[in-house]
Design an enzyme around this catalytic site. Structure first.
Site, PDB file in Angstrom:
ATOM      1  N   ARG A 249       0.815  -1.206   0.000  1.00 47.39           N
ATOM      2  CA  ARG A 249       0.000   0.000   0.000  1.00 47.39           C
ATOM      3  C   ARG A 249       0.854   1.263   0.000  1.00 47.39           C
ATOM      4  O   ARG A 249       0.459   2.291  -0.538  1.00 47.39           O
ATOM      5  CB  ARG A 249      -0.930  -0.007   1.221  1.00 47.39           C
ATOM      6  CG  ARG A 249      -2.381  -0.011   0.833  1.00 47.39           C
ATOM      7  CD  ARG A 249      -3.313   0.151   2.002  1.00 47.39           C
ATOM      8  NE  ARG A 249      -4.447  -0.742   1.831  1.00 47.39           N
ATOM      9  CZ  ARG A 249      -4.676  -1.794   2.568  1.00 47.39           C
ATOM     10  NH1 ARG A 249      -3.865  -2.090   3.554  1.00 47.39           N
ATOM     11  NH2 ARG A 249      -5.711  -2.562   2.342  1.00 47.39           N
ATOM     12  N   GLY A 250       2.013   1.199   0.635  1.00 44.73           N
ATOM     13  CA  GLY A 250       2.851   2.384   0.757  1.00 44.73           C
ATOM     14  C   GLY A 250       3.217   3.000  -0.573  1.00 44.73           C
ATOM     15  O   GLY A 250       3.041   4.206  -0.793  1.00 44.73           O
TER      16      GLY A 250
END
Length: 313
Positions: A249-250
């Protein structure tokens, strides 16, 4: 008569640039997944959120109370109607937020994890599904900007929930005496002006907010067409690898937020400076050490590590 509960115009907020920019990024690019603002009491978290919502939507945000139940959040049947023997549906706060545009969750770290999960599931899927006893409704498409605030002195969220917020912006009280003086003067002026039957100062603030609203709304349209080059996707991936982020997700949030920042700055494409500008807020709450109870912060050492990646191999 003046508004009894007039809000300070967004354009008159002093300091807290990261907070304000985070709110704008979350609005411009909904796929970022909202924003979590972490800071001690008295740092203008609620003031900024409410002023931003009124600027962009003309009204206060839909606000989730700490003691909210599943029915209040997701929607259900009206208790008073059931007591009369009638069946009457009551829209939940998530549906209301989809209509209004913002869901504000103050002290999100004090909510039951189950409620936080429900909210984050809807944010990530864009669909509200209500299936419970007596109700089985088709999925409702909903889109809103999720804004959570919390005071880290009162505890934090589990890493699994932290990860679901797109950006995390830690804030603290302004340290500069000059800035603190500007904050004080603005608050005192606001108290005087909102008591007047008509305030040119507040009217000027409303005009500034309208102009700013148009710029942010235009950036939202521009961001949808904002290209991200292969070089910059590689850069996002390298940053995520350097900081050993859990999951992917980062780097996804980093790229999406960089698109929003580029649009807000009026650029035609995403540059390295946009990735650098959003990277700390996309990754600091996703590092593996957060799972072991270490505090969420961005240190000078972190800034050096990021600069090293930006400088290339």
């Amino acid at each position: 008569m003046p508004e009894r509960h007039a809000l300070l115009p967004y354009s008159y907020l002093v300091g807290q640039e990261a907070l304000r920019r985070g709110l704008e990024i979350a609005y411009v690019m909904p796929s970022v997944g909202g924003i979590l603002i972490s800071g001690e009491r008295g740092t203008a978290k609620s003031t900024a959120v409410r002023s931003f919502a009124r600027m962009m939507y003309g009204e206060l945000p839909v606000t989730l109370p700490i003691n909210a139940t599943d029915d209040r959040v997701m929607g259900g049947l009206r208790i008073d109607a059931l007591m009369r023997g009638d069946t009457e549906e009551q829209p939940g706060l998530l549906e209301q937020a989809g209509e209004q545009g913002v869901l504000y969750v103050d002290e999100v770290n004090l909510l039951d994890d189950h409620i936080v999960n429900l909210i984050l599931d809807v944010v990530s899927t864009g669909l509200l599904v209500v299936q419970r006893e007596g109700l089985d409704k088709p999925a409702i498409p909903v889109t809103f900007t999720l804004v959570g605030t919390m005071n880290p002195e009162e505890g934090t969220l589990r890493p699994q929930l932290l990860d679901r917020f797109g950006l995390l912006v830690p804030i603290s009280a302004e340290t500069s005496a000059e800035t603190r003086n500007e904050v004080l003067k603005t608050v005192l002026r606001f108290d005087v002006e909102r008591a007047k039957e008509r305030s040119g100062w507040l009217e000027d603030g409303a005009a500034l907010d309208q102009a700013h609203r148009e710029r942010v709304a235009a950036a939202r349209e521009a961001a949808r067409r904002m290209p991200v080059s292969d070089e910059l996707t590689i850069l996002c991936a390298r940053i995520a690898a350097e900081f050993e982020l859990a999951g992917h997700r980062g780097e996804i949030v980093m790229a999406q937020a960089a698109r929003a920042l580029a649009a807000l700055e009026g650029r035609e494409g995403v540059g390295e400076e946009d990735v650098a500008g959003v990277a700390p807020y996309a990754i600091m709450h996703r590092r593996r050490e957060v799972a072991y109870g270490e505090g969420i912060a961005w240190t000078g050492e972190d800034a050096q590590r990021l600069q090293k990646v930006l400088s290339g191999p």
